[in-house]
Design a protein around this motif. Structure first.
Motif, short mmCIF file in Angstrom:
data_model
loop_
_atom_site.label_atom_id
_atom_site.label_comp_id
_atom_site.label_asym_id
_atom_site.label_seq_id
_atom_site.Cartn_x
_atom_site.Cartn_y
_atom_site.Cartn_z
N VAL A 107 0.87 -1.17 0.00
CA VAL A 107 0.00 0.00 0.00
C VAL A 107 0.91 1.22 0.00
O VAL A 107 1.81 1.32 0.83
CB VAL A 107 -0.92 0.00 1.24
N VAL A 114 1.19 5.25 0.47
CA VAL A 114 0.49 6.41 1.03
C VAL A 114 1.33 7.66 0.84
O VAL A 114 2.53 7.65 1.10
CB VAL A 114 0.13 6.20 2.53
N VAL A 148 -4.74 10.15 7.95
CA VAL A 148 -4.36 9.60 6.65
C VAL A 148 -3.42 8.42 6.83
O VAL A 148 -3.65 7.33 6.29
CB VAL A 148 -3.72 10.68 5.75
N LEU A 149 -2.37 8.60 7.61
CA LEU A 149 -1.42 7.53 7.86
C LEU A 149 -2.05 6.41 8.68
O LEU A 149 -1.78 5.23 8.45
CB LEU A 149 -0.17 8.09 8.55
N GLN A 198 -5.21 5.41 8.60
CA GLN A 198 -6.07 4.62 7.71
C GLN A 198 -5.23 3.75 6.78
O GLN A 198 -5.56 2.59 6.54
CB GLN A 198 -7.01 5.53 6.91
N ALA A 199 -4.16 4.31 6.24
CA ALA A 199 -3.29 3.53 5.35
C ALA A 199 -2.65 2.37 6.11
O ALA A 199 -2.57 1.25 5.60
CB ALA A 199 -2.22 4.43 4.74
N LEU A 227 3.66 -1.24 4.01
CA LEU A 227 3.22 0.12 3.76
C LEU A 227 4.42 0.93 3.29
O LEU A 227 5.46 0.93 3.94
CB LEU A 227 2.65 0.73 5.05
N CYS A 244 5.50 4.72 2.55
CA CYS A 244 5.14 6.13 2.74
C CYS A 244 5.96 6.95 1.76
O CYS A 244 7.18 6.96 1.84
CB CYS A 244 5.43 6.57 4.17
N TRP A 261 7.06 -1.23 7.19
CA TRP A 261 6.86 0.04 6.51
C TRP A 261 8.19 0.67 6.13
O TRP A 261 9.23 0.33 6.69
CB TRP A 261 6.04 1.02 7.37
N VAL A 283 -3.01 5.65 -1.27
CA VAL A 283 -3.82 6.35 -0.28
C VAL A 283 -3.32 7.79 -0.17
O VAL A 283 -2.12 8.01 -0.04
CB VAL A 283 -3.72 5.66 1.11
N VAL A 284 -4.23 8.73 -0.24
CA VAL A 284 -3.89 10.14 -0.07
C VAL A 284 -4.96 10.80 0.80
O VAL A 284 -6.07 10.29 0.93
CB VAL A 284 -3.79 10.91 -1.43
#
Length: 171
Positions: A19, A21, A31-32, A34-35, A46, A48, A100, A126-127
């Motif tokens: 994912v 983000v 935001v972070l 939810q991601a 994840l 970032c 991550w 994701v944004v």
């Protein structure tokens, strides 16, 4: 006819790639959160992505050489990813149990995130949505939002997390 991306997302009904983000300093924590929750639930890493808009990728790839948009405005001592920002992301994600990473991207944010998503085979991007502020409204009128650009130019799912919802109270 459209070209297919080099690393298209899995079409098997299950998410397989990480994912991605988009993160920025001062961004709302939701935001972070939810991601990270999505990545955790799917058992995926994840990634970032922080986009530095003051530089561009010389060869058009992520991780390649970067050049400043304004060479006269470059501060040789400036750190591309400020330590305080790295610490804030780390504080929010450490202890979540997910794998991550934080990557530096360059250029226009929607293009940089899309390029990174293709390179890592991301399942989703994701944004955060724009906040309801005058400066944000003016910026959206002149350049459009990152979320809107991604929604219209991506074949991957894009999750837009509301950061300042304006939901009327029920009476």
């Amino acid at each position: 006819m459209t070209e297919s991306p080099a690393n298209p997302p899995a079409r098997t009904g299950s998410m397989q790639g990480p994912v991605l983000v988009g993160v920025v300093p001062g961004q709302r924590a939701v935001v972070l959160e939810q991601a990270a929750a999505l990545a955790s639930a799917a058992g995926l890493p994840l990634v970032c992505g922080y986009v530095d808009v003051t530089v561009y990728p010389v060869d058009g790839t992520t991780g390649g050489p970067l050049a400043p948009i304004d060479p006269d405005g470059m501060d040789g001592d400036a750190e591309p990813l400020p330590q305080a920002f790295k610490d804030a992301v780390s504080a929010q994600l450490d202890g979540t149990g997910i794998d991550w990473s934080l990557v530096l991207l360059a250029g226009e944010p929607a293009h940089a995130l899309a390029r990174q998503a293709g390179e890592i085979g991301a399942s989703m991007i994701v944004v955060g949505a724009r906040e309801h502020k005058l400066g944000s409204a003016i910026k959206e009128l002149t350049s459009g939002s990152v979320a809107r650009q991604l929604l219209h130019r991506q074949d991957r799912p894009v999750l837009v997390v509301p950061v300042d919802p304006r939901v009327p109270d029920q009476q």
